[in-house]
Design a protein around this motif. Structure first.
Motif, mmCIF file in Angstrom:
data_model
loop_
_atom_site.group_PDB
_atom_site.id
_atom_site.type_symbol
_atom_site.label_atom_id
_atom_site.label_comp_id
_atom_site.label_asym_id
_atom_site.label_seq_id
_atom_site.Cartn_x
_atom_site.Cartn_y
_atom_site.Cartn_z
ATOM 1 N N ARG A 32 0.825 -1.215 0.000
ATOM 2 C CA ARG A 32 0.000 0.000 0.000
ATOM 3 C C ARG A 32 0.857 1.262 0.000
ATOM 4 N N ARG A 33 1.952 1.248 0.743
ATOM 5 C CA ARG A 33 2.838 2.419 0.786
ATOM 6 C C ARG A 33 3.454 2.684 -0.580
ATOM 7 N N ILE A 34 3.869 1.618 -1.261
ATOM 8 C CA ILE A 34 4.446 1.770 -2.601
ATOM 9 C C ILE A 34 3.389 2.299 -3.567
ATOM 10 N N ARG A 39 0.877 6.568 -6.832
ATOM 11 C CA ARG A 39 -0.297 7.410 -7.133
ATOM 12 C C ARG A 39 0.082 8.888 -7.097
ATOM 13 N N TYR A 40 0.927 9.254 -6.170
ATOM 14 C CA TYR A 40 1.408 10.635 -6.106
ATOM 15 C C TYR A 40 2.252 10.955 -7.341
ATOM 16 N N LEU A 41 3.072 10.009 -7.756
ATOM 17 C CA LEU A 41 3.947 10.207 -8.909
ATOM 18 C C LEU A 41 3.155 10.368 -10.207
ATOM 19 N N VAL A 42 1.959 9.806 -10.277
ATOM 20 C CA VAL A 42 1.124 9.904 -11.481
ATOM 21 C C VAL A 42 0.838 11.354 -11.850
ATOM 22 N N HIS A 43 0.852 12.275 -10.882
ATOM 23 C CA HIS A 43 0.577 13.678 -11.165
ATOM 24 C C HIS A 43 1.598 14.276 -12.135
ATOM 25 N N THR A 44 2.824 13.783 -12.089
ATOM 26 C CA THR A 44 3.843 14.298 -12.999
ATOM 27 C C THR A 44 4.276 13.273 -14.038
ATOM 28 N N ARG A 45 3.928 12.029 -13.840
ATOM 29 C CA ARG A 45 4.291 10.958 -14.774
ATOM 30 C C ARG A 45 3.023 10.243 -15.226
ATOM 31 N N THR A 46 2.291 10.877 -16.120
ATOM 32 C CA THR A 46 1.012 10.317 -16.549
ATOM 33 C C THR A 46 1.162 9.023 -17.340
ATOM 34 N N ASP A 47 2.367 8.706 -17.793
ATOM 35 C CA ASP A 47 2.576 7.472 -18.540
ATOM 36 C C ASP A 47 2.364 6.226 -17.681
ATOM 37 N N PHE A 50 -2.183 4.171 -16.023
ATOM 38 C CA PHE A 50 -2.965 2.947 -16.216
ATOM 39 C C PHE A 50 -2.481 1.824 -15.312
ATOM 40 N N VAL A 51 -1.172 1.599 -15.292
ATOM 41 C CA VAL A 51 -0.627 0.480 -14.514
ATOM 42 C C VAL A 51 -0.815 0.717 -13.019
ATOM 43 N N VAL A 52 -0.646 1.943 -12.570
ATOM 44 C CA VAL A 52 -0.862 2.245 -11.150
ATOM 45 C C VAL A 52 -2.322 1.975 -10.781
ATOM 46 N N GLY A 53 -3.248 2.365 -11.620
ATOM 47 C CA GLY A 53 -4.654 2.067 -11.376
ATOM 48 C C GLY A 53 -4.931 0.575 -11.362
ATOM 49 N N LEU A 73 6.976 -2.141 -12.497
ATOM 50 C CA LEU A 73 6.651 -0.720 -12.651
ATOM 51 C C LEU A 73 7.741 0.147 -12.020
ATOM 52 N N LEU A 74 8.235 -0.240 -10.859
ATOM 53 C CA LEU A 74 9.316 0.502 -10.208
ATOM 54 C C LEU A 74 10.595 0.459 -11.048
ATOM 55 N N ARG A 75 10.862 -0.683 -11.670
ATOM 56 C CA ARG A 75 12.017 -0.792 -12.557
ATOM 57 C C ARG A 75 11.859 0.125 -13.764
ATOM 58 N N TYR A 76 10.636 0.254 -14.276
ATOM 59 C CA TYR A 76 10.373 1.164 -15.393
ATOM 60 C C TYR A 76 10.628 2.608 -14.970
ATOM 61 N N VAL A 77 10.118 2.981 -13.797
ATOM 62 C CA VAL A 77 10.312 4.350 -13.306
ATOM 63 C C VAL A 77 11.795 4.649 -13.159
#
Length: 128
Positions: A32-34, A39-47, A50-53, A73-77
């Motif tokens: 949940r923490r990750i 979810r916070y990062l989605v504000h600046t990384r809209t790419d 979908f996966v975060v959702g 997803l973390l590896r992608y970021v």
């Protein structure tokens, strides 16, 4: 994951996760923490929206296969941390916004709900 190998894709192709997974449970608090941080990062990384959702659906009872998707997803970021969107200013062109949307009808294995997505292009067009 500071020493992980970066990847260039958000998730496996045709990945189907389910709430009825039988793999081993993972630490729900860490999961949940990750997800909250992503979810916070989605504000600046809209790419990654979908996966975060998608992986957010499994916060109630996360399993190993859900965790594997989050780690990818973390590896992608990590691999895309230096990528930026730049809109250069030119006098001979103007920006054109093109938007596409789509949905996979009943693509959710658990609830048979549809998942929708949006693709946005912002490009310059020469004025003639």
């Amino acid at each position: 994951m500071t020493e992980c190998k970066p990847c260039v894709t958000l998730m496996e192709e045709r990945l189907k996760l389910t709430k009825a997974s039988t793999t081993a449970k993972v630490d729900a608090t860490l999961y949940r923490r990750i997800i909250d941080g992503l979810r916070y990062l989605v504000h600046t990384r809209t790419d990654i929206a979908f996966v975060v959702g998608y992986v957010s659906r499994f916060m109630e009872d996360p399993r190993e296969d859900h965790w594997a998707a989050v780690k990818r997803l973390l590896r992608y970021v990590k691999g895309m941390v230096d990528h930026r969107i730049i809109f250069p200013r030119t006098g001979e062109s103007w920006l054109q916004l093109t938007v596409f949307s789509n949905a996979d009808m009943t693509g959710d294995i658990d609830g048979r709900r549809s998942t929708s997505g949006v693709l946005v292009f912002l490009g310059s067009v020469l004025i003639s």
